[in-house]
Design an enzyme around this catalytic site. Structure first.
Site, PDB file in Angstrom:
ATOM      1  N   ASP A   1       0.846  -1.192   0.000  1.00 12.14           N
ATOM      2  CA  ASP A   1       0.000   0.000   0.000  1.00 12.14           C
ATOM      3  C   ASP A   1       0.887   1.249   0.000  1.00 12.14           C
ATOM      4  O   ASP A   1       1.788   1.387   0.836  1.00 12.14           O
ATOM      5  CB  ASP A   1      -0.901  -0.003   1.233  1.00 12.14           C
ATOM      6  CG  ASP A   1      -1.944   1.112   1.186  1.00 12.14           C
ATOM      7  OD1 ASP A   1      -3.036   0.858   0.653  1.00 12.14           O
ATOM      8  OD2 ASP A   1      -1.650   2.216   1.675  1.00 12.14           O
ATOM      9  N   ILE A   2       0.633   2.155  -0.952  1.00 10.03           N
ATOM     10  CA  ILE A   2       1.411   3.397  -1.039  1.00 10.03           C
ATOM     11  C   ILE A   2       1.092   4.278   0.165  1.00 10.03           C
ATOM     12  O   ILE A   2      -0.074   4.516   0.472  1.00 10.03           O
ATOM     13  CB  ILE A   2       1.109   4.135  -2.356  1.00 10.03           C
ATOM     14  CG1 ILE A   2       1.505   3.266  -3.552  1.00 10.03           C
ATOM     15  CG2 ILE A   2       1.844   5.476  -2.410  1.00 10.03           C
ATOM     16  CD1 ILE A   2       1.091   3.837  -4.896  1.00 10.03           C
TER      17      ILE A   2
ATOM     18  N   ASN B   1      -2.661  12.907  -3.499  1.00  7.02           N
ATOM     19  CA  ASN B   1      -3.729  13.368  -4.390  1.00  7.02           C
ATOM     20  C   ASN B   1      -4.206  14.755  -4.007  1.00  7.02           C
ATOM     21  O   ASN B   1      -4.406  15.630  -4.866  1.00  7.02           O
ATOM     22  CB  ASN B   1      -4.903  12.383  -4.364  1.00  7.02           C
ATOM     23  CG  ASN B   1      -4.783  11.295  -5.415  1.00  7.02           C
ATOM     24  OD1 ASN B   1      -4.127  11.470  -6.441  1.00  7.02           O
ATOM     25  ND2 ASN B   1      -5.396  10.163  -5.158  1.00  7.02           N
TER      26      ASN B   1
ATOM     27  N   ASP C   1      -1.844   9.670 -10.269  1.00  8.43           N
ATOM     28  CA  ASP C   1      -1.818   8.641 -11.316  1.00  8.43           C
ATOM     29  C   ASP C   1      -0.382   8.309 -11.724  1.00  8.43           C
ATOM     30  O   ASP C   1      -0.048   7.143 -11.980  1.00  8.43           O
ATOM     31  CB  ASP C   1      -2.604   9.116 -12.538  1.00  8.43           C
ATOM     32  CG  ASP C   1      -4.109   9.101 -12.302  1.00  8.43           C
ATOM     33  OD1 ASP C   1      -4.550   8.577 -11.259  1.00  8.43           O
ATOM     34  OD2 ASP C   1      -4.846   9.639 -13.158  1.00  8.43           O
TER      35      ASP C   1
ATOM     36  N   GLU D   1      -4.783   2.469  -4.073  1.00 12.92           N
ATOM     37  CA  GLU D   1      -3.328   2.427  -3.963  1.00 12.92           C
ATOM     38  C   GLU D   1      -2.835   1.091  -3.421  1.00 12.92           C
ATOM     39  O   GLU D   1      -1.689   0.970  -2.998  1.00 12.92           O
ATOM     40  CB  GLU D   1      -2.819   3.565  -3.079  1.00 12.92           C
ATOM     41  CG  GLU D   1      -3.211   3.482  -1.613  1.00 12.92           C
ATOM     42  CD  GLU D   1      -4.558   4.113  -1.280  1.00 12.92           C
ATOM     43  OE1 GLU D   1      -4.722   4.568  -0.145  1.00 12.92           O
ATOM     44  OE2 GLU D   1      -5.439   4.153  -2.156  1.00 12.92           O
TER      45      GLU D   1
END
Length: 306
Positions: free
Chosen positions: A178-179, A186, A195, A221
């Site tokens: 997971d980022i 964002n 993106d 993500e």
């Protein structure tokens, strides 16, 4: 063996063998002619496809962004024990190609000329194959989608029996990735940067995925990495190399100071286990990594590294 080698060299069908790093280890004359390989040469498959694409020879690849196509294709290449598909060459030939995979990552490729098949039937099959590919591919990153990844996870977990009827236990590991702070990325930099981060993340990780592994985006993500026949310690080492690669990545060319990280949870998989259960354990391990400060790996407490 010598006679077999002579027969393959003289065969009209194309025959090739790739190793677990996707390097060409054997190609008969028909294959070398079709894909412009010098005798005794052993290129990696991505390098072979890249040079032929730019020279407009070998396989016909109709894409605007070849590197994006390559990331997407490599992410699905060799992920099934057997695969058959059709492809066309710049010299006008149409081939029926099969790929047979071993558990150790070695692959046998055999291609036969089917140019004589009616073009209208060929187009229908192409449309069908493309629809299947799209349904199994994440549109933004080009790597496998949740549908493809979960199907492969279920395949891995299917109970396997040896010659004596015993069910195999450890069949590999999965990691949920997971980022970190993606919502902040964002909100602070905009969805275009978000993106770009997702695409960079997929491409960076794919560079460290082995031929037998499966990496896919399962939503937002969050990504899943399936590592068949891999001990927990080895899985941790692979994901650690991915962490290092992401830390030095710069996904926004005009903002070289921008960087990002990710966290990961790893769980061990056993034959016959339910996909939802192993996913839950890997997800809980991911949560632990986030709680400890992110940018790190956490192992499911059930894993024993002895």
């Amino acid at each position: 063996m010598l006679q077999a080698a002579r027969l393959m060299e003289a065969a009209g069908v194309c025959v090739a063998v790739y190793d677990d790093e996707d390097r060409l280890r054997y190609a008969n004359r028909a294959f070398r002619v079709a894909w412009f390989v010098d005798e005794g040469e052993h290129p990696l498959w991505p390098d072979l496809m890249r040079r032929n694409f730019h020279a407009r020879r070998g396989t016909v690849i109709k894409v605007a962004d070849f590197e994006a196509w390559l990331v997407s294709t490599v992410s699905r290449r060799g992920k099934a024990g057997f695969r058959a598909f059709e492809t066309d060459l710049h010299d006008g030939r149409w081939l029926w190609m099969t790929e047979t995979m071993q558990d150790d990552g070695w692959m046998l490729c055999v291609a036969s000329d089917i140019t004589s098949i009616r073009p209208d039937e060929r187009a229908l099959r192409q449309d069908r194959d493309e629809a299947i590919r799209v349904s199994q591919t994440d549109e933004l990153t080009g790597i496998p989608s949740r549908r493809f990844v979960m199907a492969k996870l279920n395949d891995l977990l299917a109970a396997q029996a040896d010659d004596n009827g015993r069910i195999s236990r450890h069949v590999g590991c999965i990691a949920v990735l997971d980022i970190d702070n993606f919502k902040y990325i964002n909100d602070r930099f905009g969805h275009l940067v978000g993106d770009a981060v997702l695409r960079d993340f997929a491409a960076t990780l794919q560079g460290h995925v082995r031929k037998t592994d499966v990496l896919g985006r399962v939503g937002g993500e969050e990504f899943v990495l399936i590592l068949p026949n891999t001990a927990a310690g080895d899985a941790e080492a692979i994901v650690s190399r991915m962490l290092d690669a992401v830390r030095i990545s710069r996904p926004v060319p005009d903002q070289l100071s921008f960087r990002y990280t990710f966290s990961a949870g790893i769980a061990s998989a056993e034959g016959g286990e339910k996909a939802d259960e192993i996913y839950r354990r890997a997800d809980l391990a991911l949560y632990a990594a986030k709680m400890r400060g992110r940018n790190q790996i956490s192992l499911d407490p059930a894993i024993r590294l002895d």
